[in-house]
Design an enzyme around this catalytic site. Structure first.
Site, PDB file in Angstrom:
ATOM      1  N   ASN A  17      39.306  38.638  46.263  1.00 14.46           N
ATOM      2  CA  ASN A  17      37.984  38.240  45.781  1.00 14.46           C
ATOM      3  C   ASN A  17      38.176  37.039  44.855  1.00 14.46           C
ATOM      4  O   ASN A  17      38.660  37.189  43.738  1.00 14.46           O
ATOM      5  CB  ASN A  17      37.351  39.421  45.034  1.00 14.46           C
ATOM      6  N   LYS A  19      35.991  35.215  43.436  1.00 15.81           N
ATOM      7  CA  LYS A  19      34.956  35.083  42.388  1.00 15.81           C
ATOM      8  C   LYS A  19      34.507  33.618  42.262  1.00 15.81           C
ATOM      9  O   LYS A  19      34.438  32.913  43.266  1.00 15.81           O
ATOM     10  CB  LYS A  19      35.478  35.673  41.068  1.00 15.81           C
ATOM     11  N   GLU A 106      30.902  43.019  38.460  1.00 19.79           N
ATOM     12  CA  GLU A 106      30.261  41.875  37.788  1.00 19.79           C
ATOM     13  C   GLU A 106      28.805  41.730  38.222  1.00 19.79           C
ATOM     14  O   GLU A 106      27.963  41.256  37.457  1.00 19.79           O
ATOM     15  CB  GLU A 106      31.090  40.609  38.057  1.00 19.79           C
ATOM     16  N   GLU A 176      36.951  50.229  41.648  1.00 20.46           N
ATOM     17  CA  GLU A 176      37.410  49.274  40.648  1.00 20.46           C
ATOM     18  C   GLU A 176      36.935  49.732  39.269  1.00 20.46           C
ATOM     19  O   GLU A 176      35.791  49.463  38.880  1.00 20.46           O
ATOM     20  CB  GLU A 176      36.853  47.879  40.937  1.00 20.46           C
ATOM     21  N   GLY A 182      40.403  42.332  35.375  1.00 22.54           N
ATOM     22  CA  GLY A 182      40.671  41.109  34.627  1.00 22.54           C
ATOM     23  C   GLY A 182      41.220  41.354  33.234  1.00 22.54           C
ATOM     24  O   GLY A 182      41.266  40.447  32.414  1.00 22.54           O
ATOM     25  N   SER A 222      43.284  44.470  38.186  1.00 18.91           N
ATOM     26  CA  SER A 222      44.611  44.009  37.737  1.00 18.91           C
ATOM     27  C   SER A 222      45.741  44.409  38.681  1.00 18.91           C
ATOM     28  O   SER A 222      46.823  44.781  38.242  1.00 18.91           O
ATOM     29  CB  SER A 222      44.889  44.494  36.310  1.00 18.91           C
TER      30      SER A 222
HETATM   31  P1  13P Z   1      41.378  41.371  38.817  1.00 18.08           P
HETATM   32  O1  13P Z   1      42.396  41.604  39.928  1.00 18.08           O
HETATM   33  O2  13P Z   1      41.381  39.957  38.330  1.00 18.08           O
HETATM   34  O3  13P Z   1      41.487  42.408  37.761  1.00 18.08           O
HETATM   35  O4  13P Z   1      39.927  41.562  39.505  1.00 18.08           O
HETATM   36  C1  13P Z   1      39.684  42.693  40.245  1.00 18.08           C
HETATM   37  C2  13P Z   1      38.392  42.516  40.949  1.00 18.08           C
HETATM   38  O5  13P Z   1      37.342  42.521  40.329  1.00 18.08           O
HETATM   39  C3  13P Z   1      38.409  42.317  42.397  1.00 18.08           C
HETATM   40  O6  13P Z   1      37.129  42.413  42.930  1.00 18.08           O
END
Ligand code: 13P
Length: 261
Positions: A17, A19, A106, A176, A182, A222
């Site tokens: 992803n 983002k 998010e 998640e 993150g 993460s």
């Molecule tokens: P991170 O791997 O940066 O923690 O993000 C996870 C995420 O939200 C994937 O959709």
């Protein structure tokens, strides 16, 4: 807890992803690097990329003819009309997306998307012929209040309420935990496995045992090369939804390889 006799049929699934990151050139270069890695015969891992919507078209073309799939990060809960700034599920499909993330944390927590809206988005995605990766997960406050199962259960059942199991054969679920996204904090393999097993059991109540044995439940939060293998070796963890580490081939490609059994 019974064994999972169908575990072997669940092809590991690793998704990136992206983002709100990258530019046009960076998106194409990253897709090309992943493509090159995945083209070898017998990878045995399904790989999806979720670029920003604006670059979907070009990333789809970069991945055409390869085993890679490309999806959108979000879609509108309406099919068309006066919804300035939105992207419909049909538009994603039109430029070659085969999948869409629905309910990413998010979207829920930064943009305030509610369970009813997410249910409408799932319907739009299914109507457009897209596979859905439904994202669920609890906040740290909810975990500390021992509400993880309740929250994940509500998110799952409300998003899928009233949808016939036959329409859900291309659904996947991404667990998640919000506190792990993150932050560098990862759920331990045992913590994640416990929620995955719970979610699979709940899903069995919605679609039946066969559908629950077949559905792939990905862990996200993460995921890095050094923790991917331990997470992915858990019986109910069928893949990884990767954020930050999906932006760098030197981090993402080893995570894909960790999916190989
Ligand atoms: P991170 O791997 O940066 O923690 O993000 C996870 C995420 O939200 C994937 O959709």
């Amino acid at each position: 807890m019974p064994d999972h006799p169908h575990h072997a049929v669940r092809t590991p699934f690793v998704a990136g992803n992206w983002k709100l990151n990258l530019d046009r050139q960076g998106a194409v270069q990253l897709a090309a690097a992943v493509r090159e890695h995945c083209e070898g015969a017998g990878l045995g891992v399904d790989v999806d990329l979720f670029p920003p919507a604006f670059y979907l078209d070009e990333v789809v073309r970069t991945c055409a003819g390869s085993p890679l799939l490309v999806g959108g990060q979000n879609c509108c809960e309406e099919a068309s009309g006066a919804f300035t700034g939105e992207t419909s599920a049909a538009m994603l499909a039109d430029v070659g997306a085969s999948e869409v993330l629905i309910g990413h944390s998010e979207r829920r927590h930064v943009y305030g998307e509610r369970d009813e809206t997410l249910h409408a988005k799932v319907l739009q995605a299914l109507d457009a012929g897209l596979a859905v990766m439904l994202c669920i997960g609890e906040t740290i406050a909810e975990r500390e209040a021992v509400q993880t199962e309740e929250v994940c259960g509500r998110q799952l059942s409300s998003a899928l309420a009233g949808i016939a199991p036959e329409r859900l054969t291309r659904l996947s679920i991404a667990y998640e935990p919000v506190w792990a996204i993150g932050t560098g904090l990862t759920a331990s393999p045992d913590q994640a496995q416990a929620v995955h097993a719970y979610v699979r059991g709940l899903y069995a109540g919605l679609v039946g045992e066969d559908g629950a044995a077949a559905v792939r439940i990905l862990y996200g939060g993460s995921v890095k090369p050094d923790n991917a293998r331990d997470l992915l070796s858990q019986p109910d963890i069928d893949g990884a939804l990767v954020g930050g580490a999906s932006l760098k081939p030197e981090l993402f490609l080893p995570i894909i390889d960790a999916g190989k059994s």
